[in-house]
Structure formats: C-alpha cells, structure tokens
Design a protein around this motif. Sequence first.
Motif, PDB file in Angstrom:
ATOM      1  N   LEU A  13      66.792  37.025  13.657  1.00  0.00           N
ATOM      2  CA  LEU A  13      65.499  37.301  13.038  1.00  0.00           C
ATOM      3  C   LEU A  13      65.300  38.801  12.817  1.00  0.00           C
ATOM      4  CD1 LEU A  13      62.855  36.213  11.936  1.00  0.00           C
ATOM      5  CD2 LEU A  13      61.949  36.253  14.277  1.00  0.00           C
ATOM      6  N   MET A  14      65.751  39.614  13.776  1.00  0.00           N
ATOM      7  CA  MET A  14      65.666  41.072  13.594  1.00  0.00           C
ATOM      8  C   MET A  14      66.504  41.518  12.404  1.00  0.00           C
ATOM      9  SD  MET A  14      65.429  42.915  17.353  1.00  0.00           S
ATOM     10  CE  MET A  14      67.148  43.167  17.378  1.00  0.00           C
ATOM     11  N   MET A  15      67.688  40.940  12.244  1.00  0.00           N
ATOM     12  CA  MET A  15      68.551  41.297  11.112  1.00  0.00           C
ATOM     13  C   MET A  15      67.909  40.875   9.791  1.00  0.00           C
ATOM     14  SD  MET A  15      71.095  42.875  12.406  1.00  0.00           S
ATOM     15  CE  MET A  15      72.262  42.885  11.081  1.00  0.00           C
ATOM     16  N   ILE A  16      67.293  39.703   9.763  1.00  0.00           N
ATOM     17  CA  ILE A  16      66.604  39.240   8.556  1.00  0.00           C
ATOM     18  C   ILE A  16      65.472  40.198   8.208  1.00  0.00           C
ATOM     19  CG2 ILE A  16      65.101  37.423   7.636  1.00  0.00           C
ATOM     20  CD1 ILE A  16      66.839  35.417   9.276  1.00  0.00           C
ATOM     21  N   CYS A  17      64.694  40.596   9.207  1.00  0.00           N
ATOM     22  CA  CYS A  17      63.571  41.519   8.972  1.00  0.00           C
ATOM     23  C   CYS A  17      64.064  42.883   8.478  1.00  0.00           C
ATOM     24  CB  CYS A  17      62.735  41.688  10.239  1.00  0.00           C
ATOM     25  SG  CYS A  17      61.790  40.220  10.675  1.00  0.00           S
ATOM     26  N   GLN A  18      65.168  43.362   9.049  1.00  0.00           N
ATOM     27  CA  GLN A  18      65.729  44.636   8.595  1.00  0.00           C
ATOM     28  C   GLN A  18      66.201  44.532   7.149  1.00  0.00           C
ATOM     29  OE1 GLN A  18      68.723  45.436  11.548  1.00  0.00           O
ATOM     30  NE2 GLN A  18      67.245  46.318  12.987  1.00  0.00           N
ATOM     31  N   HIS A  19      66.805  43.407   6.788  1.00  0.00           N
ATOM     32  CA  HIS A  19      67.258  43.225   5.411  1.00  0.00           C
ATOM     33  C   HIS A  19      66.075  43.178   4.448  1.00  0.00           C
ATOM     34  CE1 HIS A  19      69.493  41.853   1.954  1.00  0.00           C
ATOM     35  NE2 HIS A  19      68.630  40.837   1.832  1.00  0.00           N
ATOM     36  N   VAL A  20      65.043  42.423   4.810  1.00  0.00           N
ATOM     37  CA  VAL A  20      63.854  42.345   3.952  1.00  0.00           C
ATOM     38  C   VAL A  20      63.217  43.721   3.811  1.00  0.00           C
ATOM     39  CG1 VAL A  20      61.500  41.415   3.814  1.00  0.00           C
ATOM     40  CG2 VAL A  20      63.404  39.911   4.395  1.00  0.00           C
ATOM     41  N   ARG A  21      63.139  44.463   4.898  1.00  0.00           N
ATOM     42  CA  ARG A  21      62.535  45.803   4.854  1.00  0.00           C
ATOM     43  C   ARG A  21      63.336  46.738   3.953  1.00  0.00           C
ATOM     44  NH1 ARG A  21      58.569  48.968   7.500  1.00  0.00           N
ATOM     45  NH2 ARG A  21      58.624  50.889   6.335  1.00  0.00           N
ATOM     46  N   SER A  22      64.663  46.715   4.072  1.00  0.00           N
ATOM     47  CA  SER A  22      65.476  47.605   3.239  1.00  0.00           C
ATOM     48  C   SER A  22      65.412  47.189   1.770  1.00  0.00           C
ATOM     49  CB  SER A  22      66.924  47.662   3.730  1.00  0.00           C
ATOM     50  OG  SER A  22      67.550  46.414   3.570  1.00  0.00           O
ATOM     51  N   ALA A  23      65.374  45.883   1.501  1.00  0.00           N
ATOM     52  CA  ALA A  23      65.243  45.423   0.115  1.00  0.00           C
ATOM     53  C   ALA A  23      63.887  45.836  -0.455  1.00  0.00           C
ATOM     54  CB  ALA A  23      65.406  43.912   0.035  1.00  0.00           C
ATOM     55  N   PHE A  24      62.841  45.732   0.345  1.00  0.00           N
ATOM     56  CA  PHE A  24      61.510  46.147  -0.095  1.00  0.00           C
ATOM     57  C   PHE A  24      61.460  47.653  -0.363  1.00  0.00           C
ATOM     58  CE2 PHE A  24      57.246  47.752   0.868  1.00  0.00           C
ATOM     59  CZ  PHE A  24      56.503  47.041  -0.073  1.00  0.00           C
ATOM     60  N   ASP A  25      61.989  48.442   0.577  1.00  0.00           N
ATOM     61  CA  ASP A  25      62.005  49.902   0.396  1.00  0.00           C
ATOM     62  C   ASP A  25      62.785  50.290  -0.859  1.00  0.00           C
ATOM     63  OD1 ASP A  25      60.482  50.234   2.672  1.00  0.00           O
ATOM     64  OD2 ASP A  25      62.194  50.743   3.960  1.00  0.00           O
ATOM     65  N   ALA A  68      63.229  48.411  -3.558  1.00  0.00           N
ATOM     66  CA  ALA A  68      62.439  47.996  -4.723  1.00  0.00           C
ATOM     67  C   ALA A  68      61.304  48.977  -4.992  1.00  0.00           C
ATOM     68  CB  ALA A  68      61.889  46.595  -4.521  1.00  0.00           C
ATOM     69  N   VAL A  69      60.668  49.486  -3.945  1.00  0.00           N
ATOM     70  CA  VAL A  69      59.598  50.474  -4.111  1.00  0.00           C
ATOM     71  C   VAL A  69      60.171  51.762  -4.683  1.00  0.00           C
ATOM     72  CG1 VAL A  69      57.962  51.950  -2.861  1.00  0.00           C
ATOM     73  CG2 VAL A  69      58.064  49.505  -2.368  1.00  0.00           C
ATOM     74  N   ALA A  70      61.305  52.209  -4.168  1.00  0.00           N
ATOM     75  CA  ALA A  70      61.932  53.430  -4.678  1.00  0.00           C
ATOM     76  C   ALA A  70      62.335  53.254  -6.144  1.00  0.00           C
ATOM     77  CB  ALA A  70      63.149  53.785  -3.824  1.00  0.00           C
ATOM     78  N   ASP A  71      62.908  52.108  -6.492  1.00  0.00           N
ATOM     79  CA  ASP A  71      63.275  51.840  -7.884  1.00  0.00           C
ATOM     80  C   ASP A  71      62.051  51.831  -8.787  1.00  0.00           C
ATOM     81  OD1 ASP A  71      65.893  51.626  -7.044  1.00  0.00           O
ATOM     82  OD2 ASP A  71      65.945  49.418  -7.159  1.00  0.00           O
ATOM     83  N   PHE A  72      60.969  51.244  -8.310  1.00  0.00           N
ATOM     84  CA  PHE A  72      59.738  51.197  -9.089  1.00  0.00           C
ATOM     85  C   PHE A  72      59.188  52.604  -9.325  1.00  0.00           C
ATOM     86  CE2 PHE A  72      55.078  51.043  -9.277  1.00  0.00           C
ATOM     87  CZ  PHE A  72      54.919  50.242 -10.397  1.00  0.00           C
ATOM     88  N   ASN A  74      60.880  55.409  -9.273  1.00  0.00           N
ATOM     89  CA  ASN A  74      61.790  56.117 -10.169  1.00  0.00           C
ATOM     90  C   ASN A  74      61.594  55.674 -11.613  1.00  0.00           C
ATOM     91  OD1 ASN A  74      62.910  57.608  -8.105  1.00  0.00           O
ATOM     92  ND2 ASN A  74      64.595  56.184  -7.783  1.00  0.00           N
ATOM     93  N   ASN A  75      61.387  54.383 -11.819  1.00  0.00           N
ATOM     94  CA  ASN A  75      61.123  53.845 -13.150  1.00  0.00           C
ATOM     95  C   ASN A  75      59.825  54.402 -13.705  1.00  0.00           C
ATOM     96  OD1 ASN A  75      62.872  52.308 -14.604  1.00  0.00           O
ATOM     97  ND2 ASN A  75      62.115  50.350 -13.841  1.00  0.00           N
ATOM     98  N   LYS A  76      58.796  54.448 -12.895  1.00  0.00           N
ATOM     99  CA  LYS A  76      57.484  54.953 -13.288  1.00  0.00           C
ATOM    100  C   LYS A  76      57.570  56.442 -13.671  1.00  0.00           C
ATOM    101  CE  LYS A  76      53.168  53.364 -12.897  1.00  0.00           C
ATOM    102  NZ  LYS A  76      52.593  52.402 -13.775  1.00  0.00           N
ATOM    103  N   ALA A  77      58.341  57.213 -12.881  1.00  0.00           N
ATOM    104  CA  ALA A  77      58.490  58.631 -13.148  1.00  0.00           C
ATOM    105  C   ALA A  77      59.255  58.862 -14.450  1.00  0.00           C
ATOM    106  CB  ALA A  77      59.212  59.313 -11.993  1.00  0.00           C
TER     107      ALA A  77
END
Length: 101
Positions: A74-86, A88-92, A94-97
């Motif tokens: 479960l910790m590994m799943i949460c870490q994966h979701v967190r890194s995927a979210f981070d 996606a936010v960074a990509d967004f 960068n796209n906005k900029a």
Amino acid sequence: MEHGSYQDLSASTFTLPDEDHTLANSLRFTLNQDPRVTVCGYSIPHPSEARVNIRVQTTGDPANEVMKDSCQDLMMICQHVRSAFDQAVADFKNNKASESE
C-alpha cells in the motif's frame, strides 16, 4: 494490536487505533490482492470510536507477515500515485507556461 491464536498463526484480527474507512478499505483491497489471503474484511466497532478491526485469514502463512507485506504494498501504491500526480502537475504547469509565451 494483533488479536490471534498462538496455535493458528494463519488467522488474526488487527486493531488499528485512530483510523477509519480510508485506511481500512485500502488495506482490505491490497490484502485481497495477495494470493496467500483466503478471507479479509474489516469492521468499525462503533461510529464514535476511531478504531478499525481488520480480520485476515491466510492459506498457511503467518497473518502478521501477510499484513506487513500488504502495508508495504500500500505504501508503494501511494508513492506511485503521488509521483504520478506530481508529474502531472509539473507537466500542466509547464504546458500553461509555454502557452502563455
């Protein structure tokens, strides 16, 4: 806290204080994905108590080891979701900029 039998290590009930459906349902999901688990479920004894009971029965492996492995999964799943979210936010951002230039 673990409530189990010394004779049968393959079945135990774990009490998690200060927890609710959020963690219990996530742990139930990861436990049920494990092929060593035959039965898994959880209950909340009373809505006003911040406590969860998780029951685990296995095919023979010690229930506390299976529970520990599921917590790590479960910790590994949460870490994966967190890194995927981070990411996606960074990509967004960068796209906005790049669109504003």
